[in-house]
Write an enzyme that holds these catalytic residues in place. Structure first.
Site, short mmCIF file in Angstrom:
data_model
loop_
_atom_site.label_atom_id
_atom_site.label_comp_id
_atom_site.label_asym_id
_atom_site.label_seq_id
_atom_site.Cartn_x
_atom_site.Cartn_y
_atom_site.Cartn_z
CE LYS A 150 20.96 35.22 82.80
NZ LYS A 150 21.77 34.04 83.19
CE LYS B 226 28.86 32.15 81.31
NZ LYS B 226 27.78 32.36 82.27
P1 NAD Z 1 26.70 21.71 87.94
O1 NAD Z 1 27.93 21.36 87.23
O2 NAD Z 1 26.70 21.86 89.42
O3 NAD Z 1 25.55 20.63 87.61
C1 NAD Z 1 25.25 20.22 86.32
C2 NAD Z 1 24.37 18.98 86.41
O4 NAD Z 1 23.94 18.61 85.12
C3 NAD Z 1 25.06 17.76 87.00
O5 NAD Z 1 24.16 17.06 87.81
C4 NAD Z 1 25.41 16.94 85.77
O6 NAD Z 1 25.57 15.56 86.04
C5 NAD Z 1 24.19 17.21 84.94
N1 NAD Z 1 24.35 16.91 83.52
C6 NAD Z 1 25.43 17.10 82.73
N2 NAD Z 1 25.15 16.67 81.48
C7 NAD Z 1 23.89 16.24 81.49
C8 NAD Z 1 23.02 15.69 80.51
N3 NAD Z 1 23.41 15.53 79.26
N4 NAD Z 1 21.76 15.35 80.89
C9 NAD Z 1 21.33 15.52 82.15
N5 NAD Z 1 22.10 16.04 83.13
C10 NAD Z 1 23.36 16.39 82.79
O7 NAD Z 1 26.17 23.04 87.23
P2 NAD Z 1 25.14 24.09 87.81
O8 NAD Z 1 25.89 25.16 88.52
O9 NAD Z 1 24.02 23.39 88.51
O10 NAD Z 1 24.62 24.75 86.47
C11 NAD Z 1 23.65 24.08 85.68
C12 NAD Z 1 23.30 24.99 84.51
O11 NAD Z 1 22.79 26.22 85.00
C13 NAD Z 1 24.50 25.34 83.62
O12 NAD Z 1 24.05 25.37 82.29
C14 NAD Z 1 24.88 26.75 84.07
O13 NAD Z 1 25.45 27.51 83.04
C15 NAD Z 1 23.52 27.30 84.43
N6 NAD Z 1 23.61 28.38 85.40
C16 NAD Z 1 24.20 28.17 86.60
C17 NAD Z 1 24.29 29.22 87.50
C18 NAD Z 1 24.88 29.02 88.87
O14 NAD Z 1 24.88 29.98 89.64
N7 NAD Z 1 25.35 27.84 89.22
C19 NAD Z 1 23.77 30.48 87.17
C20 NAD Z 1 23.14 30.64 85.93
C21 NAD Z 1 23.08 29.57 85.05
#
Ligand code: NAD
Length: 459
Positions: A104, A116
């Site tokens: 990335k 990570k």
């Molecule tokens: P977060 O913890 O703030 O939110 C996760 C959301 O997913 C919550 O609403 C939770 O209830 C929901 N969830 C959990 N299990 C679920 C399921 N089985 N079905 C539907 N919804 C479900 O996390 P985030 O920061 O929003 O990150 C979300 C994804 O994006 C993760 O996989 C993370 O690795 C990826 N990501 C995040 C970032 C970042 O900057 N926050 C950057 C790159 C990738």
């Protein structure tokens, strides 16, 4: 490396091996050898650090919690990647995510490598003081291998600015007198964090969709319509459509994507469904995103789970099962929850023809192949969700310069950088009918290979 990542890296390397215009300095046996060495460098991490954090709980019990830091590759710059607190974390998953970070960063010209971290806990089961202790222990155990010039962690699932503040504080105590601001990113603004970091990933995810369906198509409309390319057809079919968007996950990423879609004047779109760990909410006229965000902010991040809660928050929606979101009748599906959500069992039921990966690796290899063959455009994680690491880089830079950008400056710089990447990959994607993920990987692998070769590491 995960199966899908590994096989796409392998395919990218095979394509590059056969392309004599790439690294023409290498030919014959030397070329074969260099590519074998590339495959092994990219498919294995440089280091896997593992510890058991010894933590004393408030009830007097002492537990040993498994924790990891995987450092995949640092040829472009210090290792960089989040720390995940989740009960399903394992060494393989952390290693895969570290590899994805290397690719990335290379794709978006961010001068970092890939790393990570992971801690096997369900953070909801711990008291605040215990979480604080876990964070401090993580830094203590890995204090020699992290740092602003070595390896810079950031938040991931289950961690946020609170944890990054704690960790940076501990790093500062362990290394007095050293520059500490760049040791962690995703910190609170008062602690040297960047404005806009929390929103950056979601904004970038939505921008990847908007840029494709608006800016790019407007500019390339004629060229696109002359292409005999299944993906160009899908994009053109969606250009002037009233788009129904469904978003899986309503946390940091998903809720920001929803808000961006809600206030976007460039695309004619509405968010018809969102889901979280408990439910899916659906409204064919479009959900009230502002009220849903207010509700989740007041309710520990969760969406309303029953009629009473919906009514008292004045939100009109039908409550469906959590998994229904994936197969709902929508044009665009944004995956912003967890990995492995679309797989062999549900791939044939997916109706959306455009899928944007906010989460990392939310589509398995089989499903990725199947959907791409159907002409479904998948804007992959490596491309769409890089906003977080790009703004983390800005945070690291701001910490070094002790000069801070305004929120608008952050977003403008973010969009500029992502746009540069889109301009590199979108024309090739619509030109060659190659899945976008593979296009992106080829660019990353080319960049990494060239640097490795020029530094004399391929032998
Ligand atoms: P977060 O913890 O703030 O939110 C996760 C959301 O997913 C919550 O609403 C939770 O209830 C929901 N969830 C959990 N299990 C679920 C399921 N089985 N079905 C539907 N919804 C479900 O996390 P985030 O920061 O929003 O990150 C979300 C994804 O994006 C993760 O996989 C993370 O690795 C990826 N990501 C995040 C970032 C970042 O900057 N926050 C950057 C790159 C990738």
């Amino acid at each position: 490396m995960g199966n899908n990542t590994a096989s796409i890296v392998e395919q990218s390397l095979t394509a590059l091996l056969d392309d004599s215009s790439f690294l023409p300095e290498l030919s014959g046996e030397a070329r074969e050898k260099a590519f074998t060495s590339l495959t092994s460098i990219l498919s294995t991490p440089n280091h896997i650090h593992k510890s058991f954090l010894r933590v004393s709980l408030e009830n007097g019990e002492v537990v040993r919690i498994p924790a990891f830091r995987v450092q995949h590759n640092n040829i472009i710059g210090p290792y960089k990647g989040g720390i995940r607190f989740h009960q399903s974390v394992d060494e393989e998953e952390v290693s895969n995510l570290a590899a994805l970070m290397t690719l990335k960063n290379a794709l978006h010209e961010v001068p970092f490598g890939g790393g990570k971290g992971g801690v096997i806990i369900d953070p909801r089961e711990f008291k605040i003081k215990e979480l604080n202790l876990i964070c401090k222990k993580y830094v203590q155990y890995f204090s020699e291998i992290i740092g602003p010039e070595k390896d810079i962690p950031a938040p991931d699932v289950g961690t946020g600015e609170r944890e990054m503040d704690w960790m940076m504080g501990e790093y500062k105590s362990i290394h007095p007198g050293m520059k500490y601001r760049g040791s962690f990113t995703g910190k609170s603004v008062v602690n040297g964090g960047s404005l806009g970091r929390r929103q950056a990933t979601g904004k970038g995810v939505y921008f990847s969709l908007r840029y494709m369906l608006d800016d790019f198509i407007q500019e390339q409309n004629k060229w696109l319509s002359e292409r005999n390319n299944i993906f160009a057809k899908t994009a053109l079919d969606h250009k002037d459509k009233s788009l129904r968007i469904a978003i899986q996950g309503f946390g940091n990423v998903g809720s920001v994507v929803a808000m961006e879609a809600d206030k976007c004047n460039f695309l004619n779109n509405k968010v018809v469904a969102v889901s979280d760990r408990n439910v899916t909410l659906y409204n064919s006229d479009g959900l009230d995103i502002t009220e849903l965000i207010k509700y989740t902010q007041a309710n520990d991040g969760d969406l309303p789970i029953d009629k009473e809660r919906l009514q008292s928050a004045n939100i009109k929606a039908t409550i469906c099962d959590r998994e229904d979101l994936l197969t709902i009748d929508a044009d665009v599906l944004v995956l912003a929850a967890l990995g492995g959500q679309i797989h062999q069992e549900n791939m044939k039921e997916i109706k959306a023809k455009i899928i944007v990966e906010g989460a990392n690796a939310p589509i398995t290899g089989d499903a990725d192949k199947y959907l791409s063959e159907q002409g479904t455009i998948i804007i992959p994680d490596i491309l769409a969700n890089a906003g977080g690491v790009i703004v983390s880089y800005f945070e690291w830079l701001q910490g070094r310069e002790t000069q801070f950008y305004t929120e608008d400056q952050v977003y403008n710089k973010l969009y500029d950088r992502m746009q540069q990447t889109f301009e590199t990959v979108y024309p090739q994607f619509f030109g060659d009918a190659f899945p976008l993920r593979q296009n992106c990987y080829i660019h990353s692998v080319m960049k990494l290979s060239t640097i490795l070769f020029k530094q004399g590491k391929l032998y």
